[in-house]
Write a protein that holds these residues in place. Structure first.
Motif, PDB file in Angstrom:
ATOM      1  N   UNK A 191       0.827  -1.206   0.000  1.00 40.00           N
ATOM      2  CA  UNK A 191       0.000   0.000   0.000  1.00 40.00           C
ATOM      3  C   UNK A 191       0.867   1.265   0.000  1.00 40.00           C
ATOM      4  N   UNK A 192       1.931   1.256   0.794  1.00 39.23           N
ATOM      5  CA  UNK A 192       2.830   2.414   0.827  1.00 39.23           C
ATOM      6  C   UNK A 192       3.520   2.602  -0.519  1.00 39.23           C
ATOM      7  N   UNK A 193       3.921   1.510  -1.132  1.00 43.17           N
ATOM      8  CA  UNK A 193       4.555   1.590  -2.450  1.00 43.17           C
ATOM      9  C   UNK A 193       3.565   2.106  -3.488  1.00 43.17           C
ATOM     10  N   UNK A 194       2.325   1.658  -3.402  1.00 43.69           N
ATOM     11  CA  UNK A 194       1.282   2.114  -4.322  1.00 43.69           C
ATOM     12  C   UNK A 194       1.032   3.612  -4.150  1.00 43.69           C
ATOM     13  N   UNK A 195       0.977   4.073  -2.908  1.00 46.59           N
ATOM     14  CA  UNK A 195       0.776   5.504  -2.643  1.00 46.59           C
ATOM     15  C   UNK A 195       1.935   6.333  -3.189  1.00 46.59           C
ATOM     16  N   UNK A 196       3.154   5.833  -3.031  1.00 47.68           N
ATOM     17  CA  UNK A 196       4.321   6.557  -3.546  1.00 47.68           C
ATOM     18  C   UNK A 196       4.270   6.639  -5.069  1.00 47.68           C
ATOM     19  N   UNK A 197       3.899   5.554  -5.713  1.00 48.92           N
ATOM     20  CA  UNK A 197       3.798   5.566  -7.174  1.00 48.92           C
ATOM     21  C   UNK A 197       2.683   6.491  -7.641  1.00 48.92           C
ATOM     22  N   UNK A 198       1.577   6.514  -6.915  1.00 48.44           N
ATOM     23  CA  UNK A 198       0.473   7.411  -7.254  1.00 48.44           C
ATOM     24  C   UNK A 198       0.920   8.869  -7.137  1.00 48.44           C
TER      25      UNK A 198
END
Length: 89
Positions: free
Chosen positions: A33-40
């Motif tokens: 989830x943190x990686x997804x937020x960073x990519x977003x």
């Protein structure tokens, strides 16, 4: 395993194994989830940069000069006046 102590030990080991697996899944989910937020956030910043670039590409020299130096106080805005009408001839 025929004694109460053996069954209690087996149950404790099973609970520890299940807790370890659950912890791993929860931790991996949080990481994803943190990686997804960073990519977003990166995607949003890139889209904003492209919009800004498109906006700046459409400005004439005078307006571009005002955009860069008008609010900063680094340059006398009157110097941008020299750029007015340069390409109108």
């Amino acid at each position: 395993m025929k004694t109460k102590a053996g069954r209690a030990l087996a149950a404790a080991l099973l609970l520890c194994a299940l807790a370890t697996v659950a912890y791993h899944h929860i931790r991996q989910g949080a990481f994803n989830e943190a990686e997804h937020d960073a990519l977003r956030g990166t995607l949003k910043a890139e889209q904003q940069r492209k919009q800004d670039d498109a906006y700046l590409q459409g400005l004439e020299d005078y307006r571009l000069c005002l955009e860069y130096f008008g609010d900063s106080g680094l340059r006398n805005v009157a110097e941008c006046e020299q750029l007015r009408g340069v390409y109108e001839n």
